[in-house]
Scaffold this motif. Structure first.
Motif, PDB file in Angstrom:
ATOM      1  N   TYR A 179      50.423  34.481  62.230  1.00 35.39           N
ATOM      2  CA  TYR A 179      49.573  34.135  61.095  1.00 35.39           C
ATOM      3  C   TYR A 179      49.930  34.973  59.870  1.00 35.39           C
ATOM      4  O   TYR A 179      49.815  34.527  58.740  1.00 35.39           O
ATOM      5  CB  TYR A 179      48.137  34.403  61.517  1.00 35.39           C
ATOM      6  CG  TYR A 179      47.043  33.814  60.669  1.00 35.39           C
ATOM      7  CD1 TYR A 179      46.836  32.438  60.635  1.00 35.39           C
ATOM      8  CD2 TYR A 179      46.173  34.639  59.953  1.00 35.39           C
ATOM      9  CE1 TYR A 179      45.792  31.904  59.889  1.00 35.39           C
ATOM     10  CE2 TYR A 179      45.137  34.108  59.210  1.00 35.39           C
ATOM     11  CZ  TYR A 179      44.947  32.741  59.185  1.00 35.39           C
ATOM     12  OH  TYR A 179      43.916  32.217  58.453  1.00 35.39           O
ATOM     13  N   TYR A 188      50.734  30.749  54.196  1.00 41.02           N
ATOM     14  CA  TYR A 188      50.476  29.324  54.389  1.00 41.02           C
ATOM     15  C   TYR A 188      50.413  28.618  53.032  1.00 41.02           C
ATOM     16  O   TYR A 188      49.791  29.123  52.088  1.00 41.02           O
ATOM     17  CB  TYR A 188      49.162  29.110  55.150  1.00 41.02           C
ATOM     18  CG  TYR A 188      49.326  29.340  56.639  1.00 41.02           C
ATOM     19  CD1 TYR A 188      49.967  28.399  57.434  1.00 41.02           C
ATOM     20  CD2 TYR A 188      48.853  30.509  57.237  1.00 41.02           C
ATOM     21  CE1 TYR A 188      50.129  28.604  58.796  1.00 41.02           C
ATOM     22  CE2 TYR A 188      49.007  30.722  58.605  1.00 41.02           C
ATOM     23  CZ  TYR A 188      49.647  29.765  59.381  1.00 41.02           C
ATOM     24  OH  TYR A 188      49.807  29.975  60.727  1.00 41.02           O
ATOM     25  N   HIS A 189      51.057  27.500  52.957  1.00 39.50           N
ATOM     26  CA  HIS A 189      51.096  26.673  51.739  1.00 39.50           C
ATOM     27  C   HIS A 189      51.674  27.439  50.552  1.00 39.50           C
ATOM     28  O   HIS A 189      51.353  27.138  49.414  1.00 39.50           O
ATOM     29  CB  HIS A 189      49.703  26.124  51.394  1.00 39.50           C
ATOM     30  CG  HIS A 189      48.951  25.637  52.597  1.00 39.50           C
ATOM     31  ND1 HIS A 189      47.733  26.138  52.966  1.00 39.50           N
ATOM     32  CD2 HIS A 189      49.291  24.716  53.520  1.00 39.50           C
ATOM     33  CE1 HIS A 189      47.346  25.539  54.080  1.00 39.50           C
ATOM     34  NE2 HIS A 189      48.263  24.668  54.444  1.00 39.50           N
ATOM     35  N   TRP A 208      54.842  23.182  61.175  1.00 38.45           N
ATOM     36  CA  TRP A 208      54.726  21.738  60.942  1.00 38.45           C
ATOM     37  C   TRP A 208      55.623  20.953  61.912  1.00 38.45           C
ATOM     38  O   TRP A 208      55.160  20.099  62.662  1.00 38.45           O
ATOM     39  CB  TRP A 208      55.134  21.490  59.496  1.00 38.45           C
ATOM     40  CG  TRP A 208      54.974  20.135  58.905  1.00 38.45           C
ATOM     41  CD1 TRP A 208      55.879  19.121  58.941  1.00 38.45           C
ATOM     42  CD2 TRP A 208      53.871  19.657  58.110  1.00 38.45           C
ATOM     43  NE1 TRP A 208      55.410  18.044  58.216  1.00 38.45           N
ATOM     44  CE2 TRP A 208      54.181  18.350  57.697  1.00 38.45           C
ATOM     45  CE3 TRP A 208      52.654  20.221  57.710  1.00 38.45           C
ATOM     46  CZ2 TRP A 208      53.332  17.586  56.899  1.00 38.45           C
ATOM     47  CZ3 TRP A 208      51.809  19.463  56.921  1.00 38.45           C
ATOM     48  CH2 TRP A 208      52.141  18.157  56.521  1.00 38.45           C
ATOM     49  N   GLU A 249      54.662  25.705  55.591  1.00 38.02           N
ATOM     50  CA  GLU A 249      54.095  25.063  56.790  1.00 38.02           C
ATOM     51  C   GLU A 249      55.013  25.351  57.980  1.00 38.02           C
ATOM     52  O   GLU A 249      55.609  24.446  58.561  1.00 38.02           O
ATOM     53  CB  GLU A 249      53.979  23.540  56.584  1.00 38.02           C
ATOM     54  CG  GLU A 249      53.021  23.125  55.498  1.00 38.02           C
ATOM     55  CD  GLU A 249      51.564  23.233  55.901  1.00 38.02           C
ATOM     56  OE1 GLU A 249      51.259  23.836  56.952  1.00 38.02           O
ATOM     57  OE2 GLU A 249      50.716  22.714  55.169  1.00 38.02           O
ATOM     58  N   SER A 274      48.440  34.535  50.941  1.00 44.46           N
ATOM     59  CA  SER A 274      47.775  33.645  51.901  1.00 44.46           C
ATOM     60  C   SER A 274      46.258  33.759  51.757  1.00 44.46           C
ATOM     61  O   SER A 274      45.775  34.314  50.786  1.00 44.46           O
ATOM     62  CB  SER A 274      48.240  33.949  53.324  1.00 44.46           C
ATOM     63  OG  SER A 274      48.145  32.792  54.130  1.00 44.46           O
ATOM     64  N   HIS A 298      48.788  21.911  63.096  1.00 46.57           N
ATOM     65  CA  HIS A 298      50.098  22.094  62.461  1.00 46.57           C
ATOM     66  C   HIS A 298      50.256  23.502  61.879  1.00 46.57           C
ATOM     67  O   HIS A 298      51.312  23.834  61.349  1.00 46.57           O
ATOM     68  CB  HIS A 298      50.371  21.000  61.411  1.00 46.57           C
ATOM     69  CG  HIS A 298      49.678  21.173  60.102  1.00 46.57           C
ATOM     70  ND1 HIS A 298      48.614  20.413  59.695  1.00 46.57           N
ATOM     71  CD2 HIS A 298      49.921  22.030  59.080  1.00 46.57           C
ATOM     72  CE1 HIS A 298      48.230  20.794  58.493  1.00 46.57           C
ATOM     73  NE2 HIS A 298      49.002  21.775  58.086  1.00 46.57           N
ATOM     74  N   GLU A 299      49.216  24.307  61.990  1.00 43.62           N
ATOM     75  CA  GLU A 299      49.316  25.702  61.550  1.00 43.62           C
ATOM     76  C   GLU A 299      49.566  26.649  62.714  1.00 43.62           C
ATOM     77  O   GLU A 299      49.566  27.868  62.539  1.00 43.62           O
ATOM     78  CB  GLU A 299      48.040  26.153  60.826  1.00 43.62           C
ATOM     79  CG  GLU A 299      47.517  25.233  59.734  1.00 43.62           C
ATOM     80  CD  GLU A 299      48.351  25.202  58.461  1.00 43.62           C
ATOM     81  OE1 GLU A 299      49.569  25.538  58.536  1.00 43.62           O
ATOM     82  OE2 GLU A 299      47.822  24.826  57.412  1.00 43.62           O
TER      83      GLU A 299
END
Lengths: 95, 359
Positions: free
Chosen positions: B124, B129-130, B313, B310, B135, B258-259
């Motif tokens: 994590y 993320y993105h 993904w 991602e 994050s 998907h994470e």
């Protein structure tokens, strides 16, 4: 917590991919897009301003030609200008 | 007091421009760029006697296209601009917004349980993320930024809320016939947008949301106060929760799978199975897996993995089969279908539904 203590960096955990075979071209395209965004913001602002003023019966063009900026006004513009240039050129000067 | 996420006119205009970039980029990818691909693919088919199917086969037919390269660059840049624009919009108001977010419990609506010793898993922390700077877990401000990021990514429509209502309506009836005994879990609840629709359908149910990110949970809880909804939020690992077995009638995992890396995904599905009452239902709601896309659509979707923060993904949507993982975990009456509501993909949100057998 003061906002200037926030550590908000650009995405850094992975390197930025290269799209146009040359990272320098990517950065130029990025700057073009950033300029376009700022231009649009200005355009939006101008339209909003004109609409608001018109509601108050003010004819913008004549007023602007009579406008004389104060030193404070000019200092604020300078600050905005520096921030804009930083945003525009930042990526070119990285690495 | 309400959290005020309103934007200045300038920030509105900047983010509207970003929305415009995202909209146009997507349209061009699915329009002229796909049309050029179709021509090249046709030639490839004539030469080989079959159509290109795999990512490896499609890649050399798309990747060299200059229009595609520019398109992907603008797509990437629009995401960076989105975050930078949102940060610029809120950074001056950060102290006020963060004070509001951290205000002690002002009313009896639900609860928030944070774990001060919580350690984020390595998978994590490894990425943003993105590509959101920092994050959403590294600072409370991450929740403020992500909240608007999600809205911009949804092109500032109400699609998300509508999608979530449809997802919640896809659940079969809960196990408990007593409406006050229905227990619902939103796994990876984020700041609660996936949690609220349950209250519309099951107003007397006991509704729980868990997530890893403390900042998002704080925002979810704050929203619960504002909406006067008694949701119970807690910071927990989705792979291993502290709820007793057989706790829930319904479990939702929206845009969570998907994470997650492969090992985690298996654990989360097994954990959901453990947490369900016999006869209970798990729904995974996510972007459609690659198998549901055209070869070109698959290649375009795959771009997210390495270019849009991602990292898992491809492994979730392509290398694994979620419906198979449901079966392996013991779910019976397993099915999947797309609701076809999203701008992100024609079959979005894609649902995988599994029921735990009655005892």
């Amino acid at each position: 917590m003061a906002s200037d203590e926030l550590k908000l960096e650009r995405p850094h955990k992975l390197p930025r991919p290269v799209y146009l075979d040359d990272a320098r071209l990517d950065k130029i395209m990025g700057a073009v897009l950033e300029m376009a965004a700022q231009l649009y913001v200005l355009h939006d602002r101008q339209r909003a301003l004109e609409a608001v003023l018109k509601q108050h019966g003010i004819e913008v063009e004549a007023e602007i030609s009579r406008f004389e900026p104060s030193p404070e006004w000019l200092a604020a513009r300078k600050q905005e200008r520096d921030a804009f240039i930083e945003r525009l050129l930042h990526d070119f000067f990285e690495e | 007091m309400a959290l005020d996420f309103s934007l200045s006119r300038e920030s509105e205009a900047y983010l509207e421009f970003v929305v415009g970039l995202k909209t146009y980029t997507q349209k061009a990818a699915n329009g002229p760029i796909q049309a050029r691909y179709n021509q090249v693919a046709q030639k490839w088919a004539t030469d080989t006697g079959r159509t290109p199917e795999t990512l490896e086969e499609v890649a050399p037919l798309v990747a060299p296209d200059d229009g595609y390269k520019f398109n992907r660059l603008v797509s990437r840049k629009s995401q960076e601009m989105m975050w930078n624009g949102i940060i610029a919009a809120y950074v001056r108001r950060a102290p006020e917004l963060l004070a509001e977010l951290n205000q002690p419990e002002p009313s009896p609506w639900g609860s928030l349980t944070l774990d001060p010793d919580f350690r984020y898993p390595e998978y994590y922390e490894q990425f943003e993320y993105h590509i959101q700077p920092g994050s959403y877990q590294s600072h409370d401000f991450g929740a403020v930024i992500y909240n608007m990021g999600q809205q911009v990514y949804n092109l500032r429509t109400n699609n998300k809320a509508e999608n979530m209502r449809a997802v919640v309506r896809a659940f079969p009836p809960p196990v408990s016939s007593d409406p006050t005994q229905i227990r619902i879990l939103d796994m990876g609840c984020g700041f609660g947008t996936t949690t609220w629709p349950f209250f519309e359908l099951y107003p007397q149910a006991q509704i729980y949301g868990i997530d890893l990110a403390a900042p998002l949970l704080k925002l979810a809880y704050k929203r619960a106060q504002m909406l006067e909804l008694p949701a119970h939020f807690s910071q927990q690992s989705v792979e291993k929760t502290n709820f007793p077995s057989g706790s829930f009638d319904l479990i939702l995992a929206h845009a969570l799978f998907h994470e997650l890396p492969k090992a985690s995904l298996r654990q989360v599905i097994a954990e959901a199975y453990r947490l369900l009452k016999p006869g209970g239902t798990l729904i995974d709601s996510d972007v459609p897996p690659y198998k549901e896309l055209t070869p070109f659509g698959r290649y375009l979707s795959d771009w997210q993995t390495r270019h849009n923060g991602e990292p898992y993904w491809r492994s979730t949507l392509h290398e694994l089969s979620v419906i198979e993982l449901f079966r392996e975990a013991g779910f019976t009456e397993v099915s999947e279908r797309g609701l076809g509501m999203g701008h992100l993909a024609p079959k979005f949100p894609w649902l995988v539904i599994g029921c735990k057998e009655q005892e």
